[in-house]
Write an enzyme that holds these catalytic residues in place. Structure first.
Site, PDB file in Angstrom:
ATOM      1  N   TYR A 143      -9.307   5.295  -3.542  1.00 55.74           N
ATOM      2  CA  TYR A 143      -9.139   3.927  -3.025  1.00 55.74           C
ATOM      3  C   TYR A 143      -9.406   2.864  -4.085  1.00 55.74           C
ATOM      4  O   TYR A 143      -8.681   1.888  -4.202  1.00 55.74           O
ATOM      5  CB  TYR A 143     -10.018   3.704  -1.790  1.00 55.74           C
ATOM      6  CG  TYR A 143      -9.509   4.461  -0.576  1.00 55.74           C
ATOM      7  CD1 TYR A 143      -9.500   5.842  -0.557  1.00 55.74           C
ATOM      8  CD2 TYR A 143      -9.014   3.794   0.533  1.00 55.74           C
ATOM      9  CE1 TYR A 143      -9.025   6.547   0.536  1.00 55.74           C
ATOM     10  CE2 TYR A 143      -8.537   4.485   1.638  1.00 55.74           C
ATOM     11  CZ  TYR A 143      -8.549   5.866   1.637  1.00 55.74           C
ATOM     12  OH  TYR A 143      -8.074   6.559   2.711  1.00 55.74           O
TER      13      TYR A 143
ATOM     14  N   ARG B  55     -11.182  10.996  -1.568  1.00 58.66           N
ATOM     15  CA  ARG B  55     -10.931   9.601  -1.167  1.00 58.66           C
ATOM     16  C   ARG B  55     -11.826   8.644  -1.946  1.00 58.66           C
ATOM     17  O   ARG B  55     -11.453   7.520  -2.227  1.00 58.66           O
ATOM     18  CB  ARG B  55     -11.178   9.419   0.339  1.00 58.66           C
ATOM     19  CG  ARG B  55     -10.188  10.138   1.210  1.00 58.66           C
ATOM     20  CD  ARG B  55     -10.499   9.904   2.690  1.00 58.66           C
ATOM     21  NE  ARG B  55     -10.131   8.567   3.122  1.00 58.66           N
ATOM     22  CZ  ARG B  55     -10.546   8.010   4.267  1.00 58.66           C
ATOM     23  NH1 ARG B  55     -11.372   8.670   5.061  1.00 58.66           N
ATOM     24  NH2 ARG B  55     -10.147   6.807   4.615  1.00 58.66           N
TER      25      ARG B  55
ATOM     26  N   ASN C 280      -9.094   6.566  11.238  1.00 61.27           N
ATOM     27  CA  ASN C 280      -7.803   6.592  11.931  1.00 61.27           C
ATOM     28  C   ASN C 280      -8.032   6.594  13.435  1.00 61.27           C
ATOM     29  O   ASN C 280      -9.171   6.723  13.897  1.00 61.27           O
ATOM     30  CB  ASN C 280      -7.010   7.846  11.543  1.00 61.27           C
ATOM     31  CG  ASN C 280      -6.338   7.715  10.174  1.00 61.27           C
ATOM     32  OD1 ASN C 280      -6.152   6.618   9.660  1.00 61.27           O
ATOM     33  ND2 ASN C 280      -5.972   8.842   9.599  1.00 61.27           N
TER      34      ASN C 280
ATOM     35  N   ARG D 169      -8.718  -3.829  10.020  1.00 59.38           N
ATOM     36  CA  ARG D 169      -7.261  -3.759   9.806  1.00 59.38           C
ATOM     37  C   ARG D 169      -6.733  -2.469  10.425  1.00 59.38           C
ATOM     38  O   ARG D 169      -7.274  -1.392  10.187  1.00 59.38           O
ATOM     39  CB  ARG D 169      -6.915  -3.819   8.318  1.00 59.38           C
ATOM     40  CG  ARG D 169      -5.404  -3.838   8.044  1.00 59.38           C
ATOM     41  CD  ARG D 169      -5.100  -4.028   6.556  1.00 59.38           C
ATOM     42  NE  ARG D 169      -3.669  -4.023   6.288  1.00 59.38           N
ATOM     43  CZ  ARG D 169      -2.948  -2.912   6.074  1.00 59.38           C
ATOM     44  NH1 ARG D 169      -3.517  -1.719   6.082  1.00 59.38           N
ATOM     45  NH2 ARG D 169      -1.649  -2.988   5.854  1.00 59.38           N
TER      46      ARG D 169
ATOM     47  N   ARG E  85       0.851  -1.194   0.000  1.00 59.26           N
ATOM     48  CA  ARG E  85       0.000   0.000   0.000  1.00 59.26           C
ATOM     49  C   ARG E  85       0.888   1.245   0.000  1.00 59.26           C
ATOM     50  O   ARG E  85       1.882   1.281   0.727  1.00 59.26           O
ATOM     51  CB  ARG E  85      -0.896   0.006   1.240  1.00 59.26           C
ATOM     52  CG  ARG E  85      -2.013  -1.027   1.234  1.00 59.26           C
ATOM     53  CD  ARG E  85      -2.611  -1.149   2.621  1.00 59.26           C
ATOM     54  NE  ARG E  85      -3.795  -1.994   2.704  1.00 59.26           N
ATOM     55  CZ  ARG E  85      -3.782  -3.321   2.798  1.00 59.26           C
ATOM     56  NH1 ARG E  85      -2.629  -3.989   2.789  1.00 59.26           N
ATOM     57  NH2 ARG E  85      -4.912  -4.006   2.892  1.00 59.26           N
TER      58      ARG E  85
ATOM     59  N   HIS F  97      -0.181   3.251   4.742  1.00 53.39           N
ATOM     60  CA  HIS F  97      -0.748   2.189   5.599  1.00 53.39           C
ATOM     61  C   HIS F  97      -0.257   0.801   5.180  1.00 53.39           C
ATOM     62  O   HIS F  97      -1.000  -0.174   5.249  1.00 53.39           O
ATOM     63  CB  HIS F  97      -2.280   2.224   5.573  1.00 53.39           C
ATOM     64  CG  HIS F  97      -2.869   3.497   6.108  1.00 53.39           C
ATOM     65  ND1 HIS F  97      -3.261   3.649   7.415  1.00 53.39           N
ATOM     66  CD2 HIS F  97      -3.109   4.698   5.518  1.00 53.39           C
ATOM     67  CE1 HIS F  97      -3.739   4.875   7.596  1.00 53.39           C
ATOM     68  NE2 HIS F  97      -3.652   5.533   6.468  1.00 53.39           N
TER      69      HIS F  97
HETATM   70 FE1  HDD Z   1      -6.324   6.889   3.117  1.00 55.87          FE
HETATM   71  C1  HDD Z   1      -5.268   3.698   2.751  1.00 55.87           C
HETATM   72  C2  HDD Z   1      -7.304   6.208   6.341  1.00 55.87           C
HETATM   73  C3  HDD Z   1      -7.157  10.194   3.560  1.00 55.87           C
HETATM   74  C4  HDD Z   1      -5.621   7.504  -0.116  1.00 55.87           C
HETATM   75  N1  HDD Z   1      -6.278   5.267   4.317  1.00 55.87           N
HETATM   76  C5  HDD Z   1      -5.821   4.038   3.988  1.00 55.87           C
HETATM   77  C6  HDD Z   1      -5.989   3.140   5.078  1.00 55.87           C
HETATM   78  C7  HDD Z   1      -6.556   3.852   6.099  1.00 55.87           C
HETATM   79  C8  HDD Z   1      -6.745   5.193   5.617  1.00 55.87           C
HETATM   80  C9  HDD Z   1      -6.924   3.331   7.474  1.00 55.87           C
HETATM   81  C10 HDD Z   1      -5.576   1.687   5.101  1.00 55.87           C
HETATM   82  C11 HDD Z   1      -6.728   0.787   4.806  1.00 55.87           C
HETATM   83  C12 HDD Z   1      -6.283  -0.645   4.920  1.00 55.87           C
HETATM   84  O1  HDD Z   1      -6.062  -1.102   6.055  1.00 55.87           O
HETATM   85  O2  HDD Z   1      -6.129  -1.282   3.877  1.00 55.87           O
HETATM   86  N2  HDD Z   1      -6.995   7.995   4.661  1.00 55.87           N
HETATM   87  C13 HDD Z   1      -7.447   7.503   5.862  1.00 55.87           C
HETATM   88  C14 HDD Z   1      -8.122   8.550   6.588  1.00 55.87           C
HETATM   89  C15 HDD Z   1      -8.073   9.673   5.814  1.00 55.87           C
HETATM   90  C16 HDD Z   1      -7.370   9.319   4.595  1.00 55.87           C
HETATM   91  C17 HDD Z   1      -8.762   8.377   7.941  1.00 55.87           C
HETATM   92  C18 HDD Z   1      -8.629  11.031   6.071  1.00 55.87           C
HETATM   93  C19 HDD Z   1      -9.600  11.278   6.885  1.00 55.87           C
HETATM   94  N3  HDD Z   1      -6.332   8.553   1.953  1.00 55.87           N
HETATM   95  C20 HDD Z   1      -6.755   9.811   2.310  1.00 55.87           C
HETATM   96  C21 HDD Z   1      -6.737  10.674   1.155  1.00 55.87           C
HETATM   97  C22 HDD Z   1      -6.321   9.904   0.095  1.00 55.87           C
HETATM   98  C23 HDD Z   1      -6.070   8.585   0.617  1.00 55.87           C
HETATM   99  C24 HDD Z   1      -7.153  12.134   1.150  1.00 55.87           C
HETATM  100  C25 HDD Z   1      -6.107  10.272  -1.341  1.00 55.87           C
HETATM  101  C26 HDD Z   1      -6.549  11.316  -1.929  1.00 55.87           C
HETATM  102  N4  HDD Z   1      -5.507   5.813   1.599  1.00 55.87           N
HETATM  103  C27 HDD Z   1      -5.368   6.252   0.334  1.00 55.87           C
HETATM  104  C28 HDD Z   1      -4.908   5.186  -0.613  1.00 55.87           C
HETATM  105  C29 HDD Z   1      -4.821   3.943   0.308  1.00 55.87           C
HETATM  106  C30 HDD Z   1      -5.204   4.508   1.662  1.00 55.87           C
HETATM  107  C31 HDD Z   1      -3.700   5.523  -1.410  1.00 55.87           C
HETATM  108  C32 HDD Z   1      -3.522   3.144   0.311  1.00 55.87           C
HETATM  109  C33 HDD Z   1      -3.907   1.717   0.303  1.00 55.87           C
HETATM  110  C34 HDD Z   1      -5.336   1.723   0.063  1.00 55.87           C
HETATM  111  O3  HDD Z   1      -5.791   3.000  -0.044  1.00 55.87           O
HETATM  112  O4  HDD Z   1      -6.048   0.753  -0.013  1.00 55.87           O
HETATM  113  O5  HDD Z   1      -5.841   5.026  -1.628  1.00 55.87           O
END
Ligand code: HDD
Length: 709
Positions: free
Chosen positions: A361, A357, A147, A111, A71, A74
């Site tokens: 994802y 978001r 989070n 997770r 990832r 995370h």
């Molecule tokens: Fe995110 C993963 C939580 C903003 C893009 N995010 C990811 C995971 C968590 C969060 C817990 C791991 C999920 C897992 O266990 O597989 N992220 C947050 C929270 C946010 C947040 C609480 C704001 C309130 N995230 C955020 C933004 C973006 C992303 C603004 C993109 C514009 N996040 C991602 C991602 C991930 C991710 C790149 C990486 C792996 C995945 O999604 O599955 O898309």
């Protein structure tokens, strides 16, 4: 239909895909029985290997392709299965079945993760923790991807790549791993004041939890709940751990990372294996639509929380995690969370971070899992069988029947057919929008200092000290004075005393002014500079709910207690203490001078849980030294026991000793702390139990600075 057997429905579904090699012959992927998997096929015993060797090629090819991209954020995480149960129907707010039907047991997969580090990075990095829960509901899958902190660093998804690029290892030398203490992160933070609220949380003890089971979770964004009448209420989701919110100290975190890099992962796994299932209550913070503009902050701004004292959190149900995954890769690694996975009764708000978001994802799963069919991976499959006209793609594992893959059709009998809203179909909330298309930040978002200040004001003195230490450590690691100076100026907007203490530790002065960064952070033509730093709003003096000193301290369940023993330890002392600790469901571990067994003074053999040379004080919550002349004489000869106790003392943990055990304490700095309320010498076991339940005696911290460990 309502039924308590829902959790087993997901477990049963997963079972169909679970391979069990017990009693089975080793075969190739084609099912051919294998006679030799140790030697390749060669032209003679020393001869070259033959291209013909399909067994070798299959094995090696499969190995060569075992890895998928981690990832982007995370990457390091641990997961578990469980279920969610509702306390009381919430029909007034939402029509979601999971929140209406108290007879349901909805299966979940949760997770937990750190954000910045790679997949193999240590668990105790100073970092936000991800708290993602997949609810396999009867109406489809709902993912609550949150989070362990109630706010986020940025207000608009457009800035997410910048934030993450700044905190990840620097691109030229890939340093540092799983750490925010470096110039690029603080360059960004100091130029982007909207980050300061989440940042001060990251400087607090919330960023170094004692256990994944002892942290809160937050949906962060304001969402909507929609009831059967189509009415909307705003909602924030909160997870509250039954065991309370507890953390370690930074010194422990650093040492735990060396002693057991898997500390959190192991803790979660072992608690579940021991039948001590982690539990969280889910709570709603509800704001009626009519109150949308009532507050001095914008509900759509993800860098703001709603203080619980202004809008209470109502517990609505409980999540219990009761099963470890069978296979890390198949489940924890391949699980794909999407904030866009919602169900009827829940909807999005216009929070611009959430909106971005919703795109990111699904997109990331395509490169991470390699195909739009990632929902077919067993851990991602909904409970409800999906039927639609989406077709083909890499790794299609289903066989869609029929001639038609379009809608509308007559040749397929009009199927799969549409459903009415009354039949449970999803429909988006009909929000009235009347606005100009504009690329900007809402003025209502431009208050960056009031809530970090509220957070800091709400902390107990020991928590404030930890925040001071964290800023001093992090900025102390930065090389560039102009970045540190800008940070000091920012911190001064939060609290002048805090800024001064950090400045003293850095050996720097707080700059009188800085070039205002706000324009850069928001947009070249922005006028929001005019508002900054702005008069801090003080709508609440303190929010006690923000301080960990107001958490629960009523349980010692799963606490790890080190008992220091050698041959001849007092069975009388040990028995009474063990009984009291195990009554409270603590984990009592014997630390001996060697592996195997030690004998107590009644000549009974006791299994050693960890020899002293394999373990460290930081892996335990408390230490007990039973008496026994011979045992204590042995312990006194090994300096590691002295260090063990001194560290426990420094980390403000409960320490108990009986009879000759006190002689060992005399060799340590504990001798100067006999009046301390968590030092229990020759007291009733219950006093020690109570001290362990308090987690730490943080008041001790003021005096432990001189202890040289
Ligand atoms: Fe995110 C993963 C939580 C903003 C893009 N995010 C990811 C995971 C968590 C969060 C817990 C791991 C999920 C897992 O266990 O597989 N992220 C947050 C929270 C946010 C947040 C609480 C704001 C309130 N995230 C955020 C933004 C973006 C992303 C603004 C993109 C514009 N996040 C991602 C991602 C991930 C991710 C790149 C990486 C792996 C995945 O999604 O599955 O898309």
């Amino acid at each position: 239909m309502a039924n308590k057997g829902q959790q087993s429905k997901k477990t049963e579904q997963l079972k169909k895909y679970t391979d069990d090699p017990q009693g089975q012959p080793l075969t190739t992927r084609q099912g051919l029985k294998v006679n030799d998997t140790n030697n390749s096929l060669k032209a003679g015993p020393r001869g070259s290997t033959l291209l013909e060797d399909f067994l070798l090629r299959e094995k090696i090819t499969s190995f060569d392709h075992e890895r998928i991209p981690e990832r982007i954020v995370h990457a390091r995480g641990s997961g578990a299965h469980g279920y969610f149960e509702l306390y009381e129907g919430q029909e007034a707010y939402t029509k979601a079945g999971i929140f209406n039907d108290t007879a349901r047991k909805t299966p979940v997969f949760a997770r937990f993760s750190t954000v910045a580090g790679s997949k193999g990075s240590p668990d105790l990095a100073r970092d936000v923790r991800g708290f993602a829960v997949k609810f396999y509901t009867e109406e489809g899958t709902w993912d609550l991807v949150g989070n362990n902190m109630p706010i986020f660093f940025i207000q608009d998804a457009m800035k997410f790549p910048d934030l993450i690029h700044s905190v990840k290892p620097e691109p030229n030398n890939e340093i540092p791993q799983a750490a925010s203490a470096h110039d690029t992160f603080y360059d960004f933070v100091s130029l982007t004041p909207e980050t300061l609220h989440n940042h001060i949380w990251a400087m607090s003890d919330r960023a170094i939890p004692r256990s994944l089971r002892m942290m809160e979770g937050f949906g962060i964004h304001t969402y909507r709940l929609i009831n059967a009448q189509g009415e909307s209420h705003f909602v924030k989701f909160h997870w509250k751990p039954i065991l309370g919110v507890h953390s370690v100290t930074w010194d422990e975190a650093v040492k735990i990372n060396g002693a057991d890099a898997d500390f959190h992962r192991r803790d979660l796994w072992e608690a579940i294996e021991a039948g001590q299932y982690p539990e969280w209550e889910l709570g709603f913070q509800i704001v009626p639509e009519a109150d949308e503009h009532k507050y001095e902050f914008d509900l759509l701004d993800p860098t703001k929380l709603i203080p619980e004292e202004m809008v209470p959190v109502t517990p609505v149900g409980k999540m219990t995690l009761n099963r470890n995954p069978e296979n890390f890769f198949a489940e924890t690694e391949q699980v794909a969370f999407l904030p866009g996975n919602i169900i009827p009764g829940i909807d999005f708000s216009n929070d611009p971070l959430l909106q971005g978001r919703l795109f990111s994802y699904r997109d990331t799963q395509l490169s991470r899992l390699g195909s739009p069919n990632f929902h077919q991976i067993p851990i991602n499959q909904p409970l409800v069988d999906p039927h639609n006209n989406q077709r083909d793609g890499h790794m299609q594992t289903r066989i869609p029947k029929g001639r038609t893959a379009y809608f509308p059709n007559t040749l397929g009998g009009g199927c799969p057919h549409l459903s009415k809203i009354a039949e449970g179909a999803f429909s988006s909330y009909e929000e009235r929008i009347d606005a100009k298309k504009i690329r900007t930040r809402s003025e209502s978002f431009v208050d960056f200092f009031s809530q970090p200040a509220l957070f800091y004001r709400s902390l107990a003195p020991w928590e404030k000290q930890h925040v001071t230490d964290a800023y001093s450590f992090e900025l102390g690691k930065c090389k560039q004075d102009h970045i540190k100076g800008r940070m000091l100026w920012m911190i001064e907007q939060i609290d002048a005393d805090l800024a001064q203490k950090v400045a003293d530790n850095l050996g720097m002065d707080i700059p009188k002014s800085i070039e205002k960064p706000i324009n850069q952070a928001i947009g070249a033509d922005s006028t929001v500079d005019d508002f900054q730093p702005g008069k801090a709003k003080n709508y609440l003096d303190t929010s006690p709910a923000l301080s960990q000193s107001n958490t629960k301290f009523d349980s010692i369940a799963t606490r790890q207690i080190a008992v220091l023993v050698a041959d001849g330890f007092s069975m009388h002392d040990f028995k009474a203490m063990k009984k009291a600790l195990e009554h409270g469901k603590a984990m009592v571990k014997l630390i001996g001078p060697h592996g195997g067994t030690v004998k107590c003074d009644t000549d009974m053999e006791h299994q050693v849980d960890a020899p002293i040379h394999t373990t460290e004080s930081v892996l335990f919550d408390a230490v007990y030294v039973p008496g026994g002349k011979k045992s204590i004489a042995t312990l006194m000869k090994n300096g590691k026991y002295i260090k063990f106790l001194n560290e426990a003392l420094k980390h403000c943990k409960a320490i108990a000793a009986d009879n000759e055990g006190e002689d060992l304490l005399e060799k340590t700095y504990v001798r100067d702390f006999k009046e301390d309320k968590a030092i229990c010498i020759n007291t009733a076991p219950d006093e020690f139990v109570n001290a362990v339940a308090r987690h730490r005696n943080w008041e001790r911290m003021e005096k432990t600075g001189a202890i040289p460990v």
